[in-house]
Design a protein around this motif. Sequence first.
Motif, short mmCIF file in Angstrom:
data_model
loop_
_atom_site.label_atom_id
_atom_site.label_comp_id
_atom_site.label_asym_id
_atom_site.label_seq_id
_atom_site.Cartn_x
_atom_site.Cartn_y
_atom_site.Cartn_z
N ILE A 1 1.14 -0.57 0.12
CA ILE A 1 0.09 0.25 0.22
C ILE A 1 1.00 1.39 -0.01
CG2 ILE A 1 -1.46 1.33 1.34
CD1 ILE A 1 -2.97 -0.91 0.14
N ASN A 2 2.20 0.95 0.74
CA ASN A 2 2.79 2.24 0.33
C ASN A 2 3.47 2.47 -0.39
OD1 ASN A 2 5.00 -0.01 0.75
ND2 ASN A 2 6.49 1.34 1.35
N GLN A 3 2.99 1.55 -1.54
CA GLN A 3 3.14 2.95 -3.26
C GLN A 3 2.55 3.01 -3.28
OE1 GLN A 3 7.19 1.92 -4.37
NE2 GLN A 3 7.62 1.12 -2.61
N LEU A 4 0.92 3.27 -3.03
CA LEU A 4 0.36 3.48 -3.62
C LEU A 4 0.15 5.05 -4.33
CD1 LEU A 4 -2.81 3.44 -4.78
CD2 LEU A 4 -3.22 3.65 -2.76
N PRO A 5 0.67 6.23 -3.73
CA PRO A 5 0.76 7.80 -3.64
C PRO A 5 1.58 8.21 -5.30
CG PRO A 5 1.01 7.69 -1.34
CD PRO A 5 1.04 5.63 -1.99
N TYR A 6 3.25 7.11 -5.42
CA TYR A 6 4.09 7.21 -6.42
C TYR A 6 3.05 6.68 -7.84
CZ TYR A 6 6.35 7.49 -1.95
OH TYR A 6 7.28 7.75 -0.89
N ILE A 7 2.80 5.48 -7.28
CA ILE A 7 1.63 4.71 -8.56
C ILE A 7 0.65 5.81 -8.23
CG2 ILE A 7 0.60 3.28 -8.83
CD1 ILE A 7 1.57 1.40 -6.99
N LEU A 8 -0.19 6.82 -8.29
CA LEU A 8 -0.72 6.89 -9.26
C LEU A 8 -0.96 8.20 -9.29
CD1 LEU A 8 -3.44 7.36 -6.21
CD2 LEU A 8 -3.68 6.04 -7.75
N LEU A 9 0.60 9.00 -8.75
CA LEU A 9 1.28 10.08 -8.78
C LEU A 9 2.08 10.12 -11.13
CD1 LEU A 9 2.71 13.17 -8.95
CD2 LEU A 9 4.81 12.40 -7.67
N ALA A 10 2.40 8.77 -10.99
CA ALA A 10 3.22 8.17 -11.85
C ALA A 10 1.92 8.26 -12.94
CB ALA A 10 3.87 7.40 -11.54
N ILE A 11 0.81 7.85 -12.17
CA ILE A 11 -0.02 7.28 -13.55
C ILE A 11 -0.12 8.33 -14.14
CG2 ILE A 11 -2.14 6.62 -13.89
CD1 ILE A 11 -1.56 4.21 -12.18
N GLY A 12 -0.61 9.71 -13.26
CA GLY A 12 -1.45 11.04 -13.46
C GLY A 12 -0.77 11.21 -14.25
N ILE A 13 0.98 11.85 -14.14
CA ILE A 13 1.79 12.56 -15.25
C ILE A 13 1.91 11.87 -17.14
CG2 ILE A 13 4.04 13.03 -15.88
CD1 ILE A 13 4.21 13.74 -12.66
N SER A 14 1.77 10.40 -16.36
CA SER A 14 2.28 9.63 -17.44
C SER A 14 0.72 9.48 -18.61
CB SER A 14 2.62 8.02 -17.21
OG SER A 14 4.13 8.21 -16.52
N VAL A 15 0.04 9.78 -18.36
CA VAL A 15 -0.98 9.36 -18.93
C VAL A 15 -1.72 11.04 -19.54
CG1 VAL A 15 -3.58 8.77 -18.73
CG2 VAL A 15 -2.38 7.87 -18.13
N THR A 16 -1.54 11.63 -18.80
CA THR A 16 -1.45 13.32 -18.78
C THR A 16 -1.09 14.10 -20.51
OG1 THR A 16 -2.70 13.89 -16.67
CG2 THR A 16 -1.95 15.57 -18.47
N LEU A 17 1.20 13.29 -20.49
CA LEU A 17 1.49 13.29 -21.31
C LEU A 17 1.23 12.89 -22.34
CD1 LEU A 17 4.88 14.19 -19.30
CD2 LEU A 17 3.17 15.82 -19.64
N HIS A 18 0.75 11.56 -22.35
CA HIS A 18 0.03 10.57 -23.54
C HIS A 18 -0.98 11.62 -24.51
CE1 HIS A 18 -1.01 6.36 -25.11
NE2 HIS A 18 -2.32 7.69 -25.48
N GLU A 19 -2.32 11.91 -23.06
CA GLU A 19 -3.53 12.67 -24.23
C GLU A 19 -2.93 13.69 -24.64
OE1 GLU A 19 -5.78 10.57 -24.68
OE2 GLU A 19 -5.43 8.95 -23.73
N LEU A 20 -1.70 14.74 -24.20
CA LEU A 20 -1.42 15.68 -24.53
C LEU A 20 -0.73 15.61 -25.97
CD1 LEU A 20 -0.13 17.98 -21.79
CD2 LEU A 20 -2.56 18.58 -23.13
N ALA A 21 -0.04 14.36 -26.22
CA ALA A 21 0.56 14.13 -26.83
C ALA A 21 -0.42 13.75 -27.89
CB ALA A 21 1.62 12.90 -26.63
N HIS A 22 -1.74 13.21 -27.65
CA HIS A 22 -2.94 13.03 -29.12
C HIS A 22 -2.64 13.84 -29.62
CE1 HIS A 22 -2.91 9.07 -28.94
NE2 HIS A 22 -3.49 8.44 -27.97
N ALA A 23 -3.94 15.35 -28.51
CA ALA A 23 -4.30 16.79 -28.98
C ALA A 23 -2.98 17.26 -29.96
CB ALA A 23 -4.62 17.66 -27.58
#
Length: 360
Positions: free
Chosen positions: A110-132
């Motif tokens: 469970i202690n890894q959850l904050p890092y996972i959510l932050l990494a997913i948030g940044i990575s997915v946002t940059l991914h979608e921005l690239a599409h746009a």
Amino acid sequence: MNTAEVFGISLIVFWGLMYLLRKKLEGKGFQIYPFLLLWRKNTRSEWFPKIARSNWYKVFEKIGVGLGIISLISGIALIFYVISEFISPKAPQSTQLRLEPVIPGVTIGINQLPYILLAIGISVTLHELAHAVSATSNNVKVRSGGFLFLIFFPGAFVEPDEEEYNSSNYSVRLKILSAGLAVNLILAAIFFPLAIYLPPMLSQGLQIVGELKNYPAYNSSIPVNSIILGIDGHSIHTSTQLETYLHRGGIQTLTLLFPNGSIGNVSVNISDPQHLLGVYLTYYFPPFIYSLLDFIIWMFTINFSLALFNGAPLIITDGGKVFNELLKRLGVNEKTSYLIQGIITMLFISAILLSINPLQ
């Protein structure tokens, strides 16, 4: 009640509230599905036009198509490799490559959850921005965008104007589809060397996490979780440095940070022919360094996973859409393409089910 149980109950309560409040939320632009929350809004039709129409971005898009195809092929290859390892194992089960899903409290702590959510948030946002940005680069308007929340994973999405996208030519569609995959591959390539080379550079010592009976550390009553700071007056940061000094053999003095916080010296007699201390070691860092390294590792893991699994032709993925475009170019109809994707999707699910190895 352990942390995993608290996390699970919290999720159930959260989604229960979402269901009860769905009518109010839907009036504010939200869409509620089982374990999926979407917020969609009409957005600007062009994204970062100066960047989108620059020469260097045009070059990136061409490279991106190649990277998108690499992601597609690599994703397929990885799925088949994992399946083949279970059908005809060539290595011990403990060393087999697995496709374990990220489930806090089950496959990761469970202690890894904050890092996972932050990494997913940044990575997915940059991914979608690239599409746009690629849509803008190719004169396809962006109709809408928004955020999503799947079970407990955050995400983002953009939607090009469907009519303009469908009427655009083959190369334009490939550029728009591949841009996000390319960004994830590039981010994985940036964070991989950081994950490999930063730990030894930032290490403040070596922590003893286990000992072997009848070896020097055990015989000298060195407590587990002690941290080796030095040997014979020399600072120690990596296991290679420690091995170099231990290889001299004889009686040597270790400078240790003990679990109680005190620092002291312990003499050990390295009489073993292999010059072993008899310990299992890991790098030791100040607490904030652990957080930085956890984030870096998850940025690599998330982006590499997105590049391969979103790149694989799994019906709803970017790779599936790229796969459709490539097969259409070869004269294969869409029905056949979806049939192939369905088979690969079933193999992917099978690989995940075979790979699940819950935390003990």
